[in-house]
Design a protein around this motif. Structure first.
Motif, PDB file in Angstrom:
ATOM      1  N   GLU A   4       0.853  -1.191   0.000  1.00 38.87           N
ATOM      2  CA  GLU A   4       0.000   0.000   0.000  1.00 38.87           C
ATOM      3  C   GLU A   4       0.886   1.237   0.000  1.00 38.87           C
ATOM      4  O   GLU A   4       1.552   1.534   0.978  1.00 38.87           O
ATOM      5  CB  GLU A   4      -0.894   0.017   1.247  1.00 38.87           C
ATOM      6  N   LEU A   5       0.911   1.948  -1.127  1.00 42.28           N
ATOM      7  CA  LEU A   5       1.666   3.188  -1.212  1.00 42.28           C
ATOM      8  C   LEU A   5       0.729   4.368  -1.041  1.00 42.28           C
ATOM      9  O   LEU A   5      -0.427   4.307  -1.461  1.00 42.28           O
ATOM     10  CB  LEU A   5       2.351   3.301  -2.577  1.00 42.28           C
ATOM     11  N   ALA A  88      12.231  -0.227  -2.422  1.00 47.62           N
ATOM     12  CA  ALA A  88      12.053   0.983  -1.620  1.00 47.62           C
ATOM     13  C   ALA A  88      11.133   1.950  -2.345  1.00 47.62           C
ATOM     14  O   ALA A  88      10.960   1.890  -3.557  1.00 47.62           O
ATOM     15  CB  ALA A  88      13.406   1.653  -1.373  1.00 47.62           C
ATOM     16  N   THR A  89      10.563   2.853  -1.553  1.00 49.43           N
ATOM     17  CA  THR A  89       9.822   3.962  -2.126  1.00 49.43           C
ATOM     18  C   THR A  89      10.308   5.251  -1.487  1.00 49.43           C
ATOM     19  O   THR A  89      10.700   5.282  -0.316  1.00 49.43           O
ATOM     20  CB  THR A  89       8.300   3.811  -1.950  1.00 49.43           C
ATOM     21  N   TYR A  90      10.297   6.293  -2.306  1.00 52.71           N
ATOM     22  CA  TYR A  90      10.672   7.621  -1.826  1.00 52.71           C
ATOM     23  C   TYR A  90      10.082   8.664  -2.762  1.00 52.71           C
ATOM     24  O   TYR A  90       9.766   8.382  -3.915  1.00 52.71           O
ATOM     25  CB  TYR A  90      12.197   7.775  -1.731  1.00 52.71           C
ATOM     26  N   ARG A  97       8.728   7.357  -6.340  1.00 52.29           N
ATOM     27  CA  ARG A  97       9.443   6.247  -6.969  1.00 52.29           C
ATOM     28  C   ARG A  97       9.212   4.980  -6.166  1.00 52.29           C
ATOM     29  O   ARG A  97       9.244   4.993  -4.937  1.00 52.29           O
ATOM     30  CB  ARG A  97      10.931   6.517  -7.010  1.00 52.29           C
ATOM     31  N   LEU A  98       8.976   3.915  -6.873  1.00 45.77           N
ATOM     32  CA  LEU A  98       8.946   2.576  -6.306  1.00 45.77           C
ATOM     33  C   LEU A  98      10.061   1.834  -7.017  1.00 45.77           C
ATOM     34  O   LEU A  98       9.978   1.613  -8.225  1.00 45.77           O
ATOM     35  CB  LEU A  98       7.589   1.904  -6.533  1.00 45.77           C
ATOM     36  N   GLN A  99      11.123   1.531  -6.294  1.00 47.27           N
ATOM     37  CA  GLN A  99      12.319   0.988  -6.926  1.00 47.27           C
ATOM     38  C   GLN A  99      12.608  -0.429  -6.489  1.00 47.27           C
ATOM     39  O   GLN A  99      12.570  -0.739  -5.303  1.00 47.27           O
ATOM     40  CB  GLN A  99      13.542   1.862  -6.620  1.00 47.27           C
ATOM     41  N   ASN A 100      12.944  -1.248  -7.459  1.00 48.60           N
ATOM     42  CA  ASN A 100      13.501  -2.573  -7.242  1.00 48.60           C
ATOM     43  C   ASN A 100      14.984  -2.431  -7.530  1.00 48.60           C
ATOM     44  O   ASN A 100      15.381  -2.225  -8.676  1.00 48.60           O
ATOM     45  CB  ASN A 100      12.846  -3.587  -8.191  1.00 48.60           C
TER      46      ASN A 100
END
Length: 172
Positions: A4-5, A88-90, A97-100
């Motif tokens: 959940e973002l 991570a998200t930031y 950003r949702l980063q793998n």
């Protein structure tokens, strides 16, 4: 598990590579960073790296990002395996950003070379306002803020070659 973002900003998902650049003195390179659009986040120290472009491998990206962000030219034999995996998200520049990410080590055979910023993107030139070659002991012992936040806790295991699957990080 479904993540959940917050719906605070448009979301961009991407794959990325972060670089632990270690010189011959065993110091690592970190950028002192800010997001000019979110001054409330303050400043932090960040591993170099960036998004994997279409058709690139993590190795291609590591070499390209290192050259663009620092001017340092590395060859594939200097880049380690992606043994640290994270998600991570930031917030950054009014997007979420949702980063793998994978984190790789880059070994240099010289003491921390000077940084050439000429290949950076415009926003990187604004956001990265300083850099420093950090002794590993100082990274482990400081109260400074890092991206990834877990860098001080996981750096020793990473440099020892351990496989790391870091839990999801909600950075900002």
């Amino acid at each position: 598990m479904m993540l959940e973002l917050p719906q605070d900003l448009p979301i961009v998902e991407r794959r990325a590579v972060r670089l632990v650049v270690r010189d011959s003195a065993n110091d690592i390179l970190l950028f002192h960073t800010r997001d000019c659009t979110a001054p409330e986040l303050g400043t932090w120290w960040e591993l170099p790296g960036g998004g994997i472009d279409e058709g690139e491998t993590y190795l291609d990206t590591a070499i390209r990002e290192l050259r663009e962000e620092t001017g340092i030219v590395a060859h594939p034999g200097q880049i380690g395996r992606p043994t640290w995996r994270r998600r991570a998200t930031y917030r950054h520049r009014n997007i979420r950003r949702l980063q793998n990410e994978v984190v790789v080590e880059v070994r240099l055979s010289v003491p921390g070379p000077p940084i050439d910023e000429s290949g950076r993107l415009d926003y990187e030139k604004e956001d990265y306002f300083d850099f420093r070659w950090w002794p590993i002991a100082e990274v482990l012992g400081t109260r400074e803020q890092f991206y990834p936040r877990s860098l001080p806790a996981l750096l020793t295991a990473f440099l020892a070659g351990e496989e790391i699957d870091e839990p999801f990080e909600f950075w900002s």
